[in-house]
Design a protein around this motif. Structure first.
Motif, PDB file in Angstrom:
ATOM      1  N   PHE A   1       0.832  -1.202   0.000  1.00 36.13           N
ATOM      2  CA  PHE A   1       0.000   0.000   0.000  1.00 36.13           C
ATOM      3  C   PHE A   1       0.866   1.251   0.000  1.00 36.13           C
ATOM      4  O   PHE A   1       0.561   2.227  -0.713  1.00 36.13           O
ATOM      5  CB  PHE A   1      -0.917   0.000   1.225  1.00 36.13           C
ATOM      6  CG  PHE A   1      -1.929   1.113   1.224  1.00 36.13           C
ATOM      7  CD1 PHE A   1      -3.164   0.950   0.614  1.00 36.13           C
ATOM      8  CD2 PHE A   1      -1.652   2.326   1.831  1.00 36.13           C
ATOM      9  CE1 PHE A   1      -4.103   1.970   0.610  1.00 36.13           C
ATOM     10  CE2 PHE A   1      -2.578   3.358   1.833  1.00 36.13           C
ATOM     11  CZ  PHE A   1      -3.805   3.177   1.224  1.00 36.13           C
TER      12      PHE A   1
ATOM     13  N   LYS B   1       1.841   2.139  -3.300  1.00 36.42           N
ATOM     14  CA  LYS B   1       0.684   2.396  -4.164  1.00 36.42           C
ATOM     15  C   LYS B   1       0.394   1.233  -5.109  1.00 36.42           C
ATOM     16  O   LYS B   1      -0.180   1.422  -6.181  1.00 36.42           O
ATOM     17  CB  LYS B   1       0.878   3.695  -4.958  1.00 36.42           C
ATOM     18  CG  LYS B   1       1.025   4.921  -4.074  1.00 36.42           C
ATOM     19  CD  LYS B   1       1.146   6.200  -4.880  1.00 36.42           C
ATOM     20  CE  LYS B   1       1.280   7.416  -3.962  1.00 36.42           C
ATOM     21  NZ  LYS B   1       1.382   8.670  -4.726  1.00 36.42           N
TER      22      LYS B   1
ATOM     23  N   TYR C   1      -1.958  -1.070  -5.208  1.00 36.63           N
ATOM     24  CA  TYR C   1      -3.231  -1.354  -4.559  1.00 36.63           C
ATOM     25  C   TYR C   1      -3.830  -2.700  -4.972  1.00 36.63           C
ATOM     26  O   TYR C   1      -4.452  -3.374  -4.148  1.00 36.63           O
ATOM     27  CB  TYR C   1      -4.222  -0.220  -4.851  1.00 36.63           C
ATOM     28  CG  TYR C   1      -3.716   1.133  -4.412  1.00 36.63           C
ATOM     29  CD1 TYR C   1      -3.331   1.352  -3.091  1.00 36.63           C
ATOM     30  CD2 TYR C   1      -3.595   2.202  -5.305  1.00 36.63           C
ATOM     31  CE1 TYR C   1      -2.853   2.589  -2.668  1.00 36.63           C
ATOM     32  CE2 TYR C   1      -3.123   3.433  -4.898  1.00 36.63           C
ATOM     33  CZ  TYR C   1      -2.754   3.621  -3.578  1.00 36.63           C
ATOM     34  OH  TYR C   1      -2.278   4.833  -3.176  1.00 36.63           O
TER      35      TYR C   1
ATOM     36  N   CYS D   1      -2.076  -5.317  -3.090  1.00 35.13           N
ATOM     37  CA  CYS D   1      -2.492  -5.157  -1.697  1.00 35.13           C
ATOM     38  C   CYS D   1      -3.850  -5.832  -1.475  1.00 35.13           C
ATOM     39  O   CYS D   1      -4.052  -6.534  -0.478  1.00 35.13           O
ATOM     40  CB  CYS D   1      -2.560  -3.677  -1.364  1.00 35.13           C
ATOM     41  SG  CYS D   1      -2.898  -3.325   0.369  1.00 35.13           S
ATOM     42  N   ILE D   2      -4.768  -5.617  -2.402  1.00 35.40           N
ATOM     43  CA  ILE D   2      -6.098  -6.249  -2.327  1.00 35.40           C
ATOM     44  C   ILE D   2      -5.973  -7.768  -2.326  1.00 35.40           C
ATOM     45  O   ILE D   2      -6.641  -8.462  -1.550  1.00 35.40           O
ATOM     46  CB  ILE D   2      -6.969  -5.778  -3.510  1.00 35.40           C
ATOM     47  CG1 ILE D   2      -7.384  -4.320  -3.297  1.00 35.40           C
ATOM     48  CG2 ILE D   2      -8.208  -6.653  -3.669  1.00 35.40           C
ATOM     49  CD1 ILE D   2      -8.042  -3.681  -4.503  1.00 35.40           C
TER      50      ILE D   2
ATOM     51  N   ASN E   1      -9.557  -2.279   5.316  1.00 34.05           N
ATOM     52  CA  ASN E   1      -8.456  -1.959   4.414  1.00 34.05           C
ATOM     53  C   ASN E   1      -8.778  -2.310   2.966  1.00 34.05           C
ATOM     54  O   ASN E   1      -8.276  -1.658   2.046  1.00 34.05           O
ATOM     55  CB  ASN E   1      -7.187  -2.666   4.875  1.00 34.05           C
ATOM     56  CG  ASN E   1      -6.617  -2.045   6.133  1.00 34.05           C
ATOM     57  OD1 ASN E   1      -6.581  -0.834   6.274  1.00 34.05           O
ATOM     58  ND2 ASN E   1      -6.193  -2.858   7.078  1.00 34.05           N
TER      59      ASN E   1
ATOM     60  N   CYS F   1      -8.577   0.287  -0.164  1.00 31.96           N
ATOM     61  CA  CYS F   1      -7.901  -0.031  -1.437  1.00 31.96           C
ATOM     62  C   CYS F   1      -8.844   0.142  -2.621  1.00 31.96           C
ATOM     63  O   CYS F   1      -8.455   0.686  -3.660  1.00 31.96           O
ATOM     64  CB  CYS F   1      -7.361  -1.457  -1.400  1.00 31.96           C
ATOM     65  SG  CYS F   1      -5.980  -1.688  -0.259  1.00 31.96           S
TER      66      CYS F   1
ATOM     67  N   LYS G   1      -9.180   3.664  -3.485  1.00 31.41           N
ATOM     68  CA  LYS G   1      -8.001   4.179  -4.183  1.00 31.41           C
ATOM     69  C   LYS G   1      -8.041   3.869  -5.673  1.00 31.41           C
ATOM     70  O   LYS G   1      -7.473   4.621  -6.481  1.00 31.41           O
ATOM     71  CB  LYS G   1      -6.732   3.588  -3.565  1.00 31.41           C
ATOM     72  CG  LYS G   1      -6.418   4.089  -2.158  1.00 31.41           C
ATOM     73  CD  LYS G   1      -6.033   5.562  -2.166  1.00 31.41           C
ATOM     74  CE  LYS G   1      -5.583   6.039  -0.807  1.00 31.41           C
ATOM     75  NZ  LYS G   1      -5.215   7.479  -0.819  1.00 31.41           N
TER      76      LYS G   1
END
Length: 458
Positions: free
Chosen positions: A243, A246, A248, A251-252, A286, A290, A293
């Motif tokens: 994260f 960036k 994302y 991250c997901i 979270n 994400c 974003k």
């Protein structure tokens, strides 16, 4: 030529650790080293021997600066009488005794995995030396170095020590015999075949293989609470790192994997159940962040709805805030404002929530003004301009009387005006006729031969 090398000299290129430990290695000396300006202690080519003999004032400044840096970074050498005395306070990391460890600050979290990526600083000392002969403080512009363990690219003793402590933070001392460091012969003259004391600061741990390691376990192992907690914590730590960069989508993926792991977890008591629940809440929140974003409002709302099924979302400020974010992305500002206000009620001093509400109010205010301007433009009435013609008042009165007379006649009538009328006179006649129903002005021809008639339609 011999005098040139009475002091330690830098090498022209770095040392390949794999070659150094497993085969013969050639060292290339930088013969121009004395011509180069050494104005920074962070030059990775600096040779840092504690026994430099006669050194000039510049070298003394460098060594003093280095000693201060080790204290600042808490990497300075501890007080002790001898390595033998110090080793009595340590524990053996391996049966051979080649690696001894003393934990100065216990880390938090699980034991560092053998294949993790770690971020560390270290300083290496000979016995009874106050200045390190090797340290990461002179590398990477003074920043901690990042190392992937288990690749054979680092000193074995340090890897053994790091994988014997808990991460992501810790401070430790490692006493390494030559066999666990640069080899039993050392690397003369720089590295002696003697034990060395390493002061190590562990700053971060990335368990990049947590998910793969979990998938390789048998099902009965995967369900164990300790295994699921260790895996999920590693996935969440990696997700935070992604994260911050960036990344994302990756991250997901990590948070989704953690949800899958949590579903199979078998907590044994209410305390463990609460920890599992807390991690599920953390994952859903979270994920909502994400998805916001990457501009996926429907997924933001879905994560908040899932969260609403496992906890009282009315008491969760961040969840309420991202409920508002999701609705705002969809253009549903009234619903967004409702959730922003609920979140602000829980945290009245939260600037981010306050700014979101302020921005929403500004948007709504501007939208109302823009809508008003649009309708004003649509229904705008153009004020009639008073046209002034270069004709006398008697002419205008005569035309007006004629128009009134013809307009009052129900039958068709036509009145031919005389030739030679000026442009202003014709325009005056047209303007006056337009004010009476049924009257029109007909023009035929051009110039002086133009015929102008007023017609009353029946």
């Amino acid at each position: 030529m011999d005098e040139m090398y009475t002091d330690p000299v830098p090498l022209s290129k770095g040392i390949n650790m794999r070659e150094l430990l497993n085969s013969a290695t050639e060292f290339h000396i930088d013969t121009d080293f004395k011509k180069k300006k050494q104005d920074s202690m962070f030059n990775c080519d600096e040779d840092l021997f504690p026994d430099l003999g006669d050194v000039d004032s510049d070298s003394e400044d460098v060594l003093k600066s280095l000693e201060e840096s080790t204290k600042t970074k808490m990497l300075d050498c501890p007080e002790y009488h001898s390595f033998d005395e110090l080793s009595k306070q340590m524990i053996d990391c391996v049966p051979s005794g080649d690696v001894k460890m003393l934990i100065l600050e216990e880390g938090t979290g699980p034991i560092v995995p053998v294949d993790a990526e770690v971020t560390i600083h270290y300083a290496a000392y000979w016995e009874k030396a106050n200045i390190p002969f090797d340290t990461t403080l002179t590398m990477n512009a003074g920043e901690p170095i990042r190392i992937r363990l288990g690749k054979g690219k680092f000193l074995p003793g340090i890897e053994i020590g790091l994988t014997s402590v808990r991460g992501p933070t810790a401070r430790l001392l490692l006493l390494l015999r030559p066999a666990a460091a640069w080899g039993p012969r050392g690397v003369p003259p720089r590295v002696r075949p003697e034990p060395a004391l390493f002061s190590v600061a562990l700053y971060a741990v990335r368990d990049v293989q947590a998910a793969a390691r979990f998938n390789d376990l048998p099902q009965e192992e995967q369900c164990k609470y300790e295994v699921t907690m260790r895996t999920v914590n590693s996935l969440h730590t990696e997700a935070k790192n992604l994260f911050s960069m960036k990344k994302y989508l990756k991250c997901i993926k990590n948070y989704q994997q953690s949800m899958s792991v949590l579903r199979v977890s078998l907590p044994k008591n209410s305390t463990e159940e609460e920890k599992v629940k807390r991690l599920r809440i953390n994952a859903y929140v979270n994920l909502a962040v994400c998805y916001y974003k990457i501009n996926k409002p429907k997924y933001v709302l879905r994560m908040c709805e899932n969260l609403d099924n496992i906890t009282d979302i009315e008491k969760h400020c961040k969840a309420l805030f991202y409920y508002g974010r999701g609705y705002e992305l969809l253009g549903k500002n009234d619903q967004a404002a409702i959730y922003y206000k609920k979140a602000l009620k829980l945290e009245p001093k939260n600037k981010e929530i306050g700014n979101a509400l302020a921005n929403l109010d500004n948007y709504n205010r501007n939208a109302v003004l823009n809508e008003k301007k649009m309708w004003q433009t649509v229904f705008k009435t153009v004020e009639e301009k008073k046209i002034v013609y270069d004709v006398d008042e008697d002419f205008q009165n005569g035309v007006r009387d004629m128009c009134q007379s013809m307009a009052g006649n129900d039958e068709y009538a036509k009145f031919d005006l005389p030739n030679g009328l000026s442009h202003d006179e014709v325009e005056c006649i047209k303007d006056l006729c337009s004010k009476f129903d049924g009257l029109v002005v007909l023009e035929d021809g051009e110039g002086k031969r133009k015929k102008v008639s007023i017609v009353k339609k029946s």
